[in-house]
Design a protein around this motif. Sequence first.
Motif, PDB file in Angstrom:
ATOM      1  N   ASP A 217       0.799  -1.226   0.000  1.00  0.00           N
ATOM      2  CA  ASP A 217       0.000   0.000   0.000  1.00  0.00           C
ATOM      3  C   ASP A 217       0.836   1.282   0.000  1.00  0.00           C
ATOM      4  O   ASP A 217       0.402   2.303  -0.503  1.00  0.00           O
TER       5      ASP A 217
ATOM      6  N   ALA B  64       6.334   1.687   5.314  1.00  0.00           N
ATOM      7  CA  ALA B  64       5.413   2.414   6.173  1.00  0.00           C
ATOM      8  C   ALA B  64       4.030   1.794   6.281  1.00  0.00           C
ATOM      9  O   ALA B  64       3.146   2.359   6.919  1.00  0.00           O
ATOM     10  N   CYS B  65       3.829   0.608   5.642  1.00  0.00           N
ATOM     11  CA  CYS B  65       2.480   0.035   5.711  1.00  0.00           C
ATOM     12  C   CYS B  65       2.478  -1.411   6.206  1.00  0.00           C
ATOM     13  O   CYS B  65       1.497  -1.872   6.765  1.00  0.00           O
TER      14      CYS B  65
ATOM     15  N   THR C 112       2.315  -4.088   4.404  1.00  0.00           N
ATOM     16  CA  THR C 112       1.498  -4.999   3.589  1.00  0.00           C
ATOM     17  C   THR C 112       2.304  -5.675   2.476  1.00  0.00           C
ATOM     18  O   THR C 112       1.748  -6.067   1.454  1.00  0.00           O
TER      19      THR C 112
ATOM     20  N   MET D 258      13.354   0.707  11.537  1.00  0.00           N
ATOM     21  CA  MET D 258      12.025   1.046  11.043  1.00  0.00           C
ATOM     22  C   MET D 258      11.277  -0.210  10.575  1.00  0.00           C
ATOM     23  O   MET D 258      10.089  -0.380  10.863  1.00  0.00           O
TER      24      MET D 258
ATOM     25  N   MET E  61       7.740  -1.884  12.057  1.00  0.00           N
ATOM     26  CA  MET E  61       6.565  -2.259  11.268  1.00  0.00           C
ATOM     27  C   MET E  61       6.257  -3.751  11.398  1.00  0.00           C
ATOM     28  O   MET E  61       5.103  -4.151  11.510  1.00  0.00           O
TER      29      MET E  61
ATOM     30  N   GLY F 116       6.890  -5.552  13.913  1.00  0.00           N
ATOM     31  CA  GLY F 116       6.418  -5.789  15.274  1.00  0.00           C
ATOM     32  C   GLY F 116       4.911  -5.674  15.415  1.00  0.00           C
ATOM     33  O   GLY F 116       4.312  -6.201  16.353  1.00  0.00           O
ATOM     34  N   MET F 117       4.260  -4.972  14.482  1.00  0.00           N
ATOM     35  CA  MET F 117       2.809  -4.785  14.540  1.00  0.00           C
ATOM     36  C   MET F 117       2.041  -5.970  13.973  1.00  0.00           C
ATOM     37  O   MET F 117       0.820  -5.976  13.985  1.00  0.00           O
ATOM     38  N   ARG F 118       2.767  -6.963  13.422  1.00  0.00           N
ATOM     39  CA  ARG F 118       2.051  -8.048  12.751  1.00  0.00           C
ATOM     40  C   ARG F 118       1.809  -9.230  13.679  1.00  0.00           C
ATOM     41  O   ARG F 118       2.742  -9.755  14.269  1.00  0.00           O
ATOM     42  N   PRO F 119       0.572  -9.680  13.788  1.00  0.00           N
ATOM     43  CA  PRO F 119       0.282 -10.815  14.661  1.00  0.00           C
ATOM     44  C   PRO F 119       0.985 -12.097  14.202  1.00  0.00           C
ATOM     45  O   PRO F 119       1.276 -12.957  15.020  1.00  0.00           O
ATOM     46  N   ASP F 120       1.255 -12.230  12.897  1.00  0.00           N
ATOM     47  CA  ASP F 120       1.863 -13.465  12.395  1.00  0.00           C
ATOM     48  C   ASP F 120       3.364 -13.294  12.179  1.00  0.00           C
ATOM     49  O   ASP F 120       3.987 -13.986  11.374  1.00  0.00           O
TER      50      ASP F 120
ATOM     51  N   PHE G 286      -2.583 -13.531   5.181  1.00  0.00           N
ATOM     52  CA  PHE G 286      -3.189 -12.217   4.944  1.00  0.00           C
ATOM     53  C   PHE G 286      -2.140 -11.128   5.080  1.00  0.00           C
ATOM     54  O   PHE G 286      -1.208 -11.278   5.873  1.00  0.00           O
ATOM     55  N   GLN G 287      -2.312 -10.071   4.361  1.00  0.00           N
ATOM     56  CA  GLN G 287      -1.549  -8.858   4.646  1.00  0.00           C
ATOM     57  C   GLN G 287      -2.435  -7.965   5.493  1.00  0.00           C
ATOM     58  O   GLN G 287      -3.642  -8.001   5.393  1.00  0.00           O
ATOM     59  N   MET G 288      -1.850  -7.181   6.388  1.00  0.00           N
ATOM     60  CA  MET G 288      -2.657  -6.186   7.115  1.00  0.00           C
ATOM     61  C   MET G 288      -1.792  -5.032   7.564  1.00  0.00           C
ATOM     62  O   MET G 288      -0.593  -5.124   7.543  1.00  0.00           O
TER      63      MET G 288
END
Lengths: 413, 106
Positions: B39, B45-46, B48, B67, B71, B73-77, B104-106
């Motif tokens: 994205d 910065a995203c 995904t 950086m 980023m 670190g925010m991913r559950p997987d 999934f990407q998120m």
Amino acid sequence: MNQAIQLPDPWSMPLEQIDVSDTRLYEQDAWRPYFARLREEAPVHYRSESPFGPFWSVSRFEDIVAVDSNPQDFSSEPTIIIGDLGDDIPFEMFIAMDPPKHDVQRRAVQPVVAPQNLAQLEGLIRSRVTDILDNLPLDEEFDWVERVSINLTTQMLATLFDFPFEERSKLTYWSDIAAAAPEMTGGDVSREERVAGLTECLETFTRIWHERKGREEGFDLISLLQRDPHTADMVDRPMEFLGNLALLIVGGNDTTRNSITGGVLALNQNPAEYHKLRADHSLIPNMVSEIIRWQTPLAHMRRTAARDLEFHGQQIKKGDKVVMWYISGNRDETVIDRADEFIIDRPNARKHVSFGFGVHRCMGNRLAEMQLRILWEEIMQRFSFVEVVGATERVESNFVRGYTKLPVKLHAL
Amino acid sequence: MPKITLIEFNGQDHTIDAEPGKSLMQNAIDNMVPGIDADCGGACACGTCHCFVDEPWRESTGDVDAMEEAMLGMRPDRADNSRLSCQIQVSEAMDGMVVHLPEFQM
Ligand code: HEM
Ligand code: FES
């Protein structure tokens, strides 16, 4: 409407007098040329006085990405809206925290909106959408905002929190007052009303928390918070608890609500796009991204400079407010082709700033997209057209970009 | 040109002739490999463009900077071999590399 004083001409007025925090720009939908000029002539623009104090505006797409991805220099503390947080309720929410504290808290609640969980929710969301649409009148004027946008997002919220379904309208009310104090974003909710409403919100959820305690199953937000060791005792830190509740309620409510309304409006203003959609329903996911870009449900996020720094030749001082205007980044022609136009089959439609970027990038973006996708899939199955038949009314705020009214008439397939 | 194989979550594999110097994300998009959204267009910065690099090639893909770490670190997987594909510059040393894509990407 406050139209007594005419807005100044955006192109001839002195640059330094441009004040994009003026809420009339949004209520009257007059903001476009002001930002077009800032992007062109003053990408990092200083406004020395406003009802929200002095502030810098960042208006270009790339600069917004840069500021949003640099939490070391541009802090989210103490708050992320242009105004100051009232001192009435000292909220603590991770959207207004910097790493590492932000990361710990976000990681704890993120799983509830992870795509894996959403897949489980899709059926339930679809049945709620179907229910709402099947109960709408045909060929008769009604308010889309109230009957569809608010109704649907409120039901979604109740589902996410597993909140008592009959009392769900309270969620909408709390969302409306949470960010609507005049000193915050130019809204019109009094301090007394805000304090009373949010106190009730905290009490209600504290009660639900204790009732739910010890329950092993459940993928609602409260159960997830209780099961994660980092947040298991959050109820004992009321301001953090309330902050997270408010964040999830506001985050998941206003934004989606206004995207639901915005989509109907955009398709009415652009009949050719509507014909594309009718001819090819597989465009829906791409259209959803385009609706979210076009609407930009949150006009800005604010940061505070953590040190003296130079940006585009401007000297920003430690403590200065730096506002990223997403609404402007999404109209930046140097990054997005024909940015003012609504084009449902636009290539790279996902490349917009409506969800922000960096570590604070919207946590609920997939949920929002899913809700909108399901809604439009079901609308296409039922109606030949959702026709706008009267004037829209817009929210008076420089933060929430939304509508209070959209009169429509439904036409049968 | 190094050959890189990207494997979707459902097992579908795509072997591409990657262009050195460009990012793995850009190479995947240019070759129409599904499963990467990107994205932010490669600005780290995203998040995904998440992928998992198979063990033998991890070293060739270089280090994760602060950086990218934030980023990821925010991913559950998130896993040990998680990377953002926009932060991997393709090189000849990656010939034969295998990369798995997340559900999934998120
Ligand atoms: C179209 C709908 C939505 C839009 C446009 C939107 C927009 C945003 C924006 C602009 C941010 C801040 C990003 C930044 O600072 O870089 C944000 C953060 C957030 N949003 Fe959304 N949002 C939407 C839907 C949702 C939904 C449905 C939820 C429900 C769970 C949600 C929850 C959050 C949370 C928790 C944050 C804070 C993230 C953090 O600070 O780490 N949002 N959103
Ligand atoms: S493309 Fe956005 S982080 Fe890689």
